[in-house]
Motif scaffolding. Sequence first.
Motif, PDB file in Angstrom:
ATOM      1  N   UNK A 196       0.759  -1.083  -0.142  1.00  7.90           N
ATOM      2  CA  UNK A 196       0.170  -0.014  -0.186  1.00  7.90           C
ATOM      3  C   UNK A 196       0.924   1.442  -0.250  1.00  7.90           C
ATOM      4  N   UNK A 197       0.330   2.157  -0.080  1.00  6.67           N
ATOM      5  CA  UNK A 197       0.748   3.382  -0.723  1.00  6.67           C
ATOM      6  C   UNK A 197       1.382   4.096   0.964  1.00  6.67           C
ATOM      7  N   UNK A 198       1.995   4.733   1.170  1.00  8.45           N
ATOM      8  CA  UNK A 198       2.423   4.826   2.621  1.00  8.45           C
ATOM      9  C   UNK A 198       1.955   6.414   2.276  1.00  8.45           C
ATOM     10  N   UNK A 199       1.371   6.722   4.024  1.00 11.11           N
ATOM     11  CA  UNK A 199       0.465   7.720   4.294  1.00 11.11           C
ATOM     12  C   UNK A 199       0.656   8.099   5.579  1.00 11.11           C
ATOM     13  N   UNK A 200       0.297   9.847   5.978  1.00 11.86           N
ATOM     14  CA  UNK A 200       0.793  10.238   7.151  1.00 11.86           C
ATOM     15  C   UNK A 200      -0.718  10.255   8.467  1.00 11.86           C
ATOM     16  N   UNK A 201      -0.725   9.785   8.890  1.00 10.89           N
ATOM     17  CA  UNK A 201      -2.058   9.862  10.384  1.00 10.89           C
ATOM     18  C   UNK A 201      -1.914  10.774  10.994  1.00 10.89           C
ATOM     19  N   UNK A 202      -2.596  11.186  11.422  1.00  8.66           N
ATOM     20  CA  UNK A 202      -3.110  12.250  12.883  1.00  8.66           C
ATOM     21  C   UNK A 202      -3.220  11.737  14.337  1.00  8.66           C
ATOM     22  N   UNK A 203      -2.037  12.586  15.091  1.00 12.67           N
ATOM     23  CA  UNK A 203      -2.201  12.250  16.062  1.00 12.67           C
ATOM     24  C   UNK A 203      -3.204  13.130  16.671  1.00 12.67           C
ATOM     25  N   UNK A 204      -3.887  12.056  17.520  1.00  9.94           N
ATOM     26  CA  UNK A 204      -5.960  13.172  18.082  1.00  9.94           C
ATOM     27  C   UNK A 204      -5.548  12.895  19.394  1.00  9.94           C
ATOM     28  N   UNK A 205      -4.809  14.381  20.140  1.00 10.71           N
ATOM     29  CA  UNK A 205      -4.935  14.899  20.935  1.00 10.71           C
ATOM     30  C   UNK A 205      -6.191  15.568  21.044  1.00 10.71           C
ATOM     31  N   UNK A 229      -3.477   6.589  20.163  1.00  9.95           N
ATOM     32  CA  UNK A 229      -4.011   7.573  19.986  1.00  9.95           C
ATOM     33  C   UNK A 229      -4.298   8.135  19.295  1.00  9.95           C
ATOM     34  N   UNK A 230      -4.296   7.991  17.603  1.00 11.43           N
ATOM     35  CA  UNK A 230      -3.793   8.477  16.586  1.00 11.43           C
ATOM     36  C   UNK A 230      -5.070   8.072  15.187  1.00 11.43           C
ATOM     37  N   UNK A 231      -4.868   8.256  14.273  1.00 10.27           N
ATOM     38  CA  UNK A 231      -5.955   7.739  12.998  1.00 10.27           C
ATOM     39  C   UNK A 231      -6.017   8.873  12.315  1.00 10.27           C
ATOM     40  N   UNK A 232      -6.362   7.607  11.010  1.00 12.59           N
ATOM     41  CA  UNK A 232      -6.211   8.437   9.813  1.00 12.59           C
ATOM     42  C   UNK A 232      -7.839   9.396   9.479  1.00 12.59           C
ATOM     43  N   UNK A 235     -13.225   7.278  13.295  1.00 13.10           N
ATOM     44  CA  UNK A 235     -12.023   6.599  12.910  1.00 13.10           C
ATOM     45  C   UNK A 235     -11.708   5.574  14.084  1.00 13.10           C
ATOM     46  N   UNK A 236     -10.679   4.509  13.608  1.00  3.90           N
ATOM     47  CA  UNK A 236     -10.803   3.909  14.364  1.00  3.90           C
ATOM     48  C   UNK A 236     -12.022   2.423  14.728  1.00  3.90           C
ATOM     49  N   UNK A 237     -12.596   2.559  13.894  1.00  2.00           N
ATOM     50  CA  UNK A 237     -13.832   1.758  14.311  1.00  2.00           C
ATOM     51  C   UNK A 237     -13.607   0.278  13.538  1.00  2.00           C
ATOM     52  N   UNK A 238     -12.730  -0.827  13.572  1.00  2.00           N
ATOM     53  CA  UNK A 238     -12.592  -2.247  13.710  1.00  2.00           C
ATOM     54  C   UNK A 238     -13.331  -2.321  14.810  1.00  2.00           C
ATOM     55  N   UNK A 239     -14.270  -3.381  14.844  1.00  2.00           N
ATOM     56  CA  UNK A 239     -14.674  -4.387  15.874  1.00  2.00           C
ATOM     57  C   UNK A 239     -13.690  -4.842  16.596  1.00  2.00           C
TER      58      UNK A 239
END
Length: 688
Positions: A8-17, A177-180, A220-224
């Motif tokens: 997969x192409x590399x992407x950047x996630x953000x910190x969810x402060x 504590x981060x996500x797309x 985000x981060x909704x995997x069961x």
Amino acid sequence: MEGVVSVNPNHVCKLHTTRSWDFLNLTLKDVGSPQESDVIIGLLDTGIWPEHPSFNDTGLGPPPSKWKGACTGQNFTCNNKIIGARYYNSDNSSDISDIQSPRDSIGHGTHTASTSGGVEVAGASYFGLAEGIARGGVPKSRIAVYKVCWAFGCSYADILKAFDDAIADGVDIISVSLGSPWPSDYFDDPIAIGSFHAMKNGILTSNSAGNSGPNPVTVSNFAPWSLTVAASSIDRKFVARMELGDGQILAGTVINAFDLNGTSYPLIWGGDGANYTIGSSPDIARYCLNGAMSTDKVAGKIVFCEAGLDGSGVLAANGVGTIMSDALIVNPDYSFSWPLPATLISPEDGKTVLDYIRSTESPTATIFFSNAWKDVMAPKVVSFSSRGPSAISPDILKPDITAPGVDILAGWSPLAPSTVYQDDTRSTLYNIISGTSMSCPHASGAAAFVKAAHPNWSPAAIKSALMTTAHVLDPSKHEDLEFSYGSGQINPLAARDPGLVFDASETDYINFLCKQGYNTSTLRLVTGDNSTCNNIKPGRGWDLNYPSFSLYVKDGEKISAIFTRTVTNVGAANSSYTVTFDMPPLISVTVEPPVLVFSYVGESNTFTVNVTGPVISQWPITSGSIKWMDGTHVVRTPLVVYNYLPGAPYNLDSEQAYTMTRESLGLTHSNVYHKTGMGQSRAHPQFL
């Protein structure tokens, strides 16, 4: 190449402060068992400040024998508290503030680590504010750090590698504590893939829900197979009062750690301080933009600004302090800190200040040190916390749960800015910040607390215990109902003895993915093994053994679903549970059998829930609950019925489709960013 599962192409996630653990009724007398020192919390974050007092290892013996990790990087030393540390930078990208080691220069990782597992530190405060004992949920737990986030963000490749290492190292709980910023299918999501492999190895992953609320379909981060955590308030908020020269006192929600000792200073409207030399004007200077005001006009004065910016404009013009009022920030439910005396008042109070300035020959004002006020509305989900439903799996209710994430005092890197101003050079070992990044480690700490008491419980059992024992939040305060808070607020003490758990295994999640329409090829991108979807037809996800119920119905269709669930007895050997339910009018629920009888610990019983109702259209979110009770335990599961939201991005497989749908709803990135007040905090990625 053989062995490559997917590319997969590399992407950047953000910190969810912290008052927060006491608010959750997990007091010092409830923690400290010897078993807690065997629990290892792994954190994928910005690293950690190893010399911080929250990570003192006094009284802790060697790491548990199961630990296989390492401590890497220059200028970094582990101890018996921080037992492992690694760092990753596959993009070889860096900012001048970044340190090529697990050492934290941003503050976010130190904050989350100390929240989940920091030791007790007396006299902690943020420049005198919120003084008291700072501690994590499980003070005797061990911490393993995986630095995947830098000033630019968090790389997909680094996240996946960190999950691999954390699993191999032997951690018990993983806190992320981060996500797309957009939803992806599970096979394109490194956190979903990594947490699936963690689940296969008996490790629960706790995830932040994201900071894109209050708009729907933003979670985000909704995997069961992972625990998705929303952010809610605690019974403490920070208020900074200001007094005008005519005696009027106004209050704003802000963390002000500067004390003017009651001294009044000349007060000026930002527009009256315009720097005409550089082409500024009152219409520009009113917002107190950096460089827009003249030092000659502003120096030594408190400035009234019509925007909630980072204070740099007032500092650059040698102002003493700032009173801010922003038409887009009406009732802020969380606080920021500024690099100078400041308060943020309502737009209505802002008009009062401006009227006073214009009607007074020599206006003056002062700003007082913040006070901690009791928040009688707590707990309440904060506005920025991302809302459900899930964009990919509407049959799974997300977020799962909520935890404190507003104005949380915890550890900080002394190299990181102490306020929203990136160039603030003041150093602090503790900071007060907000975000689902702060709620996630609370849930991680609660999960570690349960894991210490039940080391053999599966990730699904721990997650179920946290969800079914949660404190029920007041629906009258939340128009989004369970889409804002899931099952409710974590209750760690009750989760240690839930009575029954909804357990699930790798096979259950594989069946779920197959019913979601995955074929053998796409399934293996998640599992990384030889799993197949043979003989499993696509369908609804109603039979995944999940501790909540979600039923979406298209316009013009009847309410109709049959859910199958299995509960396992983890309470008394001989027990009987009777079902009750609380549902709104027009929705009919039957549960068979209505009584579950257990004769031994570990015995399982299956029941079905039949939900029926009329044809619906434009149906608002409607919810109730199902409870199993044995006289001691209350095992509660929420049930939500809802229509598709107009234009909601279900089953999308691309960022472009998601962006287009969001724009059709008027939910562009820019106005979400500003509505939540996050535009003021670009220096702190934990708020993004």
